[in-house]
Write an enzyme that holds these catalytic residues in place. Structure first.
Site, short mmCIF file in Angstrom:
data_model
loop_
_atom_site.label_atom_id
_atom_site.label_comp_id
_atom_site.label_asym_id
_atom_site.label_seq_id
_atom_site.Cartn_x
_atom_site.Cartn_y
_atom_site.Cartn_z
N HIS A 114 0.81 -1.22 0.00
CA HIS A 114 0.00 0.00 0.00
C HIS A 114 0.85 1.27 0.00
CE1 HIS A 114 -3.33 -2.69 1.90
NE2 HIS A 114 -3.25 -2.83 0.60
N CYS A 122 5.33 14.24 -6.48
CA CYS A 122 4.49 15.24 -7.14
C CYS A 122 3.45 14.53 -7.99
CB CYS A 122 5.35 16.15 -8.01
SG CYS A 122 4.37 17.30 -9.01
N ASN A 207 -2.98 -13.07 15.19
CA ASN A 207 -3.84 -11.89 15.16
C ASN A 207 -4.79 -11.94 16.35
OD1 ASN A 207 -4.58 -9.48 13.56
ND2 ASN A 207 -6.58 -10.45 13.43
#
Length: 237
Positions: A114, A122, A207
């Site tokens: 990601h 820019c 998790n």
């Protein structure tokens, strides 16, 4: 069991999500609906639409995120994974996180699915800058005066091809694939653990909450902090 698998593995690949970062103290932006953002939806601000049509709020939101990342840093778990890469215990890391903490800890073989908040570019000409520009409130390109934006994947954009292809190659090589701190609900990133499993790798999911892939995993660990588990493993390997 996991210790033995790590010792026996020829190609261990690690996959990290938000739970890896929150142990550094970094808030998960999906729940960042406090203060300035109580009436704003972060998911809408983290979009190409906001960049194109709501640039001032887009910049303000991401400046807060850049400043937030700079307040924190890698925890012990990040450093252990970096050391394991250097010693060959871990071959690579695939991450959904954009804080750049894996690299700050010393990891080299990292696929940032990601993107990263540590860099800007820019939107018009593509020139790259460090995220310090946002800290200094320098929001426009020195060459073309285009808007500087974080080098992350916004809603409405595709994943970076190089990172995706690297992650795919590493997943296919893995004989042990360990997930740390991901809910495994975001596509297409969540396809990598299943691909590893289908290619014959052992799949481990660490998790705090249930994930959709728990039923396919060879081992699920929910009762330990990631940093604590990594430290215990590191001391015994």
């Amino acid at each position: 069991m996991l210790k033995n698998w790590l010792e026996q593995s020829d190609y261990t690949v690690v996959f990290t999500g938000a739970g890896m970062s929150t142990e550094s103290g970094l808030p998960d932006f999906r729940s960042a609906n406090t203060g300035l953002w109580t009436k704003k939806d972060p998911a809408q601000l983290a979009s190409t639409d906001a960049l194109n049509h709501n640039v001032e709020e887009f910049i303000a939101f991401y400046r807060e995120r850049v400043l937030g990342v700079k307040e924190y840093g890698p925890h012990k778990g990040h450093s252990i994974l970096a050391n394991w890469e250097q010693s060959g215990k871990v071959k690579s890391i695939i991450t959904q996180n954009v804080d750049g903490f894996h690299q700050l800890a010393g990891s080299k073989q990292v696929a940032e699915l990601h993107g990263t908040l540590q860099k800007l570019h820019c939107e018009s000409c593509g020139r790259q800058y460090g995220s310090e520009n946002y800290v200094k409130e320098a929001f426009y390109c020195e060459e073309c005066n285009g808007v500087l934006r974080p080098s992350i994947v916004l809603f409405g954009e595709s994943l970076p091809v190089d990172a995706f292809e690297f992650a795919l190659r590493e997943t296919e090589k893995a004989d042990l694939f360990i997930v740390f701190g991901s809910s495994l609900t975001v596509t297409p990133a969540n396809q990598f653990p299943m691909l590893a499993k289908e290619n014959g790798a052992k799949l481990v999911i660490v998790n705090a909450e249930d994930t959709p892939l728990d039923g396919s995993a060879d081992l699920v660990i929910q009762d330990k902090k990631i940093g604590v588990l990594l430290q215990e493993l590191d001391e015994n390997l």
